[in-house]
Design a protein around this motif. Structure first.
Motif, PDB file in Angstrom:
ATOM      1  N   THR A 303       1.111  -1.243  -0.338  1.00  0.00           N
ATOM      2  CA  THR A 303       0.416  -0.171   0.007  1.00  0.00           C
ATOM      3  C   THR A 303       0.659   1.244   0.162  1.00  0.00           C
ATOM      4  O   THR A 303       2.206   0.976   0.199  1.00  0.00           O
ATOM      5  N   ALA A 304       0.950   2.641  -0.275  1.00  0.00           N
ATOM      6  CA  ALA A 304       0.728   3.419  -0.435  1.00  0.00           C
ATOM      7  C   ALA A 304       1.703   3.814   1.063  1.00  0.00           C
ATOM      8  O   ALA A 304       2.401   4.035   1.371  1.00  0.00           O
ATOM      9  N   GLN A 305       0.972   2.935   2.169  1.00  0.00           N
ATOM     10  CA  GLN A 305       2.103   3.911   3.176  1.00  0.00           C
ATOM     11  C   GLN A 305       2.932   2.664   3.235  1.00  0.00           C
ATOM     12  O   GLN A 305       3.728   2.872   4.592  1.00  0.00           O
ATOM     13  N   ARG A 306       2.305   1.237   3.560  1.00  0.00           N
ATOM     14  CA  ARG A 306       3.828   0.638   3.398  1.00  0.00           C
ATOM     15  C   ARG A 306       4.283   0.939   2.871  1.00  0.00           C
ATOM     16  O   ARG A 306       5.863   0.758   4.044  1.00  0.00           O
ATOM     17  N   ASP A 307       4.418   1.336   1.679  1.00  0.00           N
ATOM     18  CA  ASP A 307       5.391   1.302   0.877  1.00  0.00           C
ATOM     19  C   ASP A 307       6.346   2.530   1.925  1.00  0.00           C
ATOM     20  O   ASP A 307       7.601   2.760   2.046  1.00  0.00           O
ATOM     21  N   LYS A 308       5.842   3.982   1.665  1.00  0.00           N
ATOM     22  CA  LYS A 308       6.798   4.883   2.756  1.00  0.00           C
ATOM     23  C   LYS A 308       7.124   4.618   3.846  1.00  0.00           C
ATOM     24  O   LYS A 308       9.122   4.550   4.268  1.00  0.00           O
ATOM     25  N   ASP A 309       7.174   3.180   4.723  1.00  0.00           N
ATOM     26  CA  ASP A 309       7.421   2.700   6.143  1.00  0.00           C
ATOM     27  C   ASP A 309       8.310   1.790   6.024  1.00  0.00           C
ATOM     28  O   ASP A 309       9.773   2.352   6.378  1.00  0.00           O
ATOM     29  N   MET A 310       8.661   1.319   4.998  1.00  0.00           N
ATOM     30  CA  MET A 310       9.245  -0.136   4.559  1.00  0.00           C
ATOM     31  C   MET A 310      10.983   1.374   4.304  1.00  0.00           C
ATOM     32  O   MET A 310      11.698   0.660   4.339  1.00  0.00           O
ATOM     33  N   TRP A 311      10.427   2.069   3.265  1.00  0.00           N
ATOM     34  CA  TRP A 311      11.282   2.624   2.274  1.00  0.00           C
ATOM     35  C   TRP A 311      12.211   4.116   3.611  1.00  0.00           C
ATOM     36  O   TRP A 311      13.386   3.686   3.350  1.00  0.00           O
ATOM     37  N   ALA A 312      11.532   4.315   4.609  1.00  0.00           N
ATOM     38  CA  ALA A 312      12.186   4.761   5.764  1.00  0.00           C
ATOM     39  C   ALA A 312      13.152   3.913   6.413  1.00  0.00           C
ATOM     40  O   ALA A 312      14.426   4.760   6.824  1.00  0.00           O
ATOM     41  N   SER A 313      12.590   2.870   6.312  1.00  0.00           N
ATOM     42  CA  SER A 313      13.174   2.002   7.367  1.00  0.00           C
ATOM     43  C   SER A 313      14.657   1.311   7.329  1.00  0.00           C
ATOM     44  O   SER A 313      15.529   0.877   7.604  1.00  0.00           O
ATOM     45  N   LEU A 314      14.339   1.357   6.011  1.00  0.00           N
ATOM     46  CA  LEU A 314      15.624   0.869   5.388  1.00  0.00           C
ATOM     47  C   LEU A 314      16.163   1.968   3.621  1.00  0.00           C
ATOM     48  O   LEU A 314      17.412   1.941   4.175  1.00  0.00           O
ATOM     49  N   GLN A 315      15.891   2.955   3.295  1.00  0.00           N
ATOM     50  CA  GLN A 315      17.190   3.327   2.170  1.00  0.00           C
ATOM     51  C   GLN A 315      16.712   4.967   3.312  1.00  0.00           C
ATOM     52  O   GLN A 315      17.092   5.400   2.669  1.00  0.00           O
ATOM     53  N   GLY A 316      16.071   4.916   4.229  1.00  0.00           N
ATOM     54  CA  GLY A 316      16.651   6.363   4.621  1.00  0.00           C
ATOM     55  C   GLY A 316      17.198   6.514   5.755  1.00  0.00           C
ATOM     56  O   GLY A 316      18.257   5.475   6.017  1.00  0.00           O
TER      57      GLY A 316
END
Length: 316
Positions: A303-316
């Motif tokens: 989902t759009a929210q899961r995308d951003k949460d995962m991105w922040a935890s790994l690529q952030g």
């Protein structure tokens, strides 16, 4: 420094190419953006992959009309992803074909995928206001089906799970050319966020058994000639295995998702960091590999929210 989310920072228009891969067969490519295939029959044309929007589909049609004025009768969608299917309305095809599994995935997660990919690929969704809604097939198949464009035979098949559970390939036997969707890529990262790592290499082997003379891959240059085909199939298998194996080792010892991320980067960065959409795909790929290694067979819905949460935890 925090990286821009997915491909949100990539707003530069790509150069398109229209490459002949066989008699009456073409691949529309765009420097690592999604490809589209064109199959010209005796009296009509089949398109393979619709693009993300009607706007992008019209770019494909400009190239099609440079080589034929025959009507578009069939549109094959190799899987359900929004960047592949939401431009379908522009072609006016009387038949839209998907595997039955791909259709079920439209029903299960099509809207979530659209919302997710809209944020991942803002450049591809310019002109999104024209999209009439989710793209649904008019025709589905389980294992295979054959379409005749006049005398030209086209076989549409499910050869195994890979990029998604419902992947289809399109085989034109009179020219021994295959349109593989995102099962095969060329100098472009495989997106594995909805993939099946354990099946992917076997599905590639099933493709190789046809001994294609050319392949139109999902992303990257058209693969003309058996040497280029073999190179791309091998490189795709290497990418998938190089992503999954270090992650699986971390899971086996009870390691965290972040540890899996670090292990994957150590293996993949030296080989693939110059591939198109590499940084975009990597967090989604690692997250899916981590789940599969823990025994989760069906990819979780992005989902759009899961995308951003995962991105922040790994690529952030």
């Amino acid at each position: 420094m925090t990286k821009a989310f997915a491909s949100a920072g990539d707003m530069e228009e790509k150069k398109t190419s229209f490459t002949k891969v066989g008699e009456g067969l073409y691949a529309f490519t765009a420097e690592g953006d999604p490809n589209t295939g064109v199959i010209i029959g005796d009296d009509s044309v089949m398109i393979v992959e619709a693009q993300a929007t009607p706007r992008l589909a019209r770019k494909v049609m400009e190239h099609v009309r440079s080589v034929t004025d025959k009507p578009i009768s069939h549109l094959v969608l190799t899987h359900y992803h929004a960047v592949r299917v939401l431009g379908a309305s522009a072609y006016g095809a009387r038949e839209i074909i998907m595997s039955d599994v791909a259709r079920s995935m439209v029903a299960e997660r099509g809207q979530e995928d659209w919302d997710s990919e809209f944020d991942r690929f803002p450049r591809l969704f310019q002109g999104h206001e024209e999209i009439p809604g989710l793209t649904w097939p008019t025709t589905t198949f389980s294992d295979s089906m054959t379409v005749y464009l006049g005398n030209r035979r086209v076989d549409i098949m499910h050869l195994g799970r890979a990029h998604t559970a419902g992947d289809a390939v399109v085989w034109v036997p009179d020219q021994e050319v295959m349109f593989t969707g995102d099962i095969v890529e060329y100098h472009s990262a495989c997106y594995c966020g909805d993939g099946h790592f354990g099946d992917w290499e076997d599905t590639l082997a099933n493709i190789a058994m046809f001994e294609p003379k050319s392949i139109a891959p999902g992303r990257g240059d058209a693969l003309v000639g058996e040497e280029m085909v073999a190179k791309a199939i091998a490189a795709t298998a290497d990418f998938v295995n190089s992503t999954y194996k270090p992650v699986a080792k971390v899971v086996a010892r009870g390691g965290s998702l972040k540890e899996a991320w670090d292990a994957c980067r150590a293996e993949c960065d030296p080989k693939f960091s110059d591939y198109a959409i590499y940084e975009h795909c990597l967090p989604f790929n690692v997250a899916r590999a981590y789940d599969e290694a823990r025994g989760i067979d069906t990819p979780r819905v992005w989902t759009a929210q899961r995308d951003k949460d995962m991105w922040a935890s790994l690529q952030g």
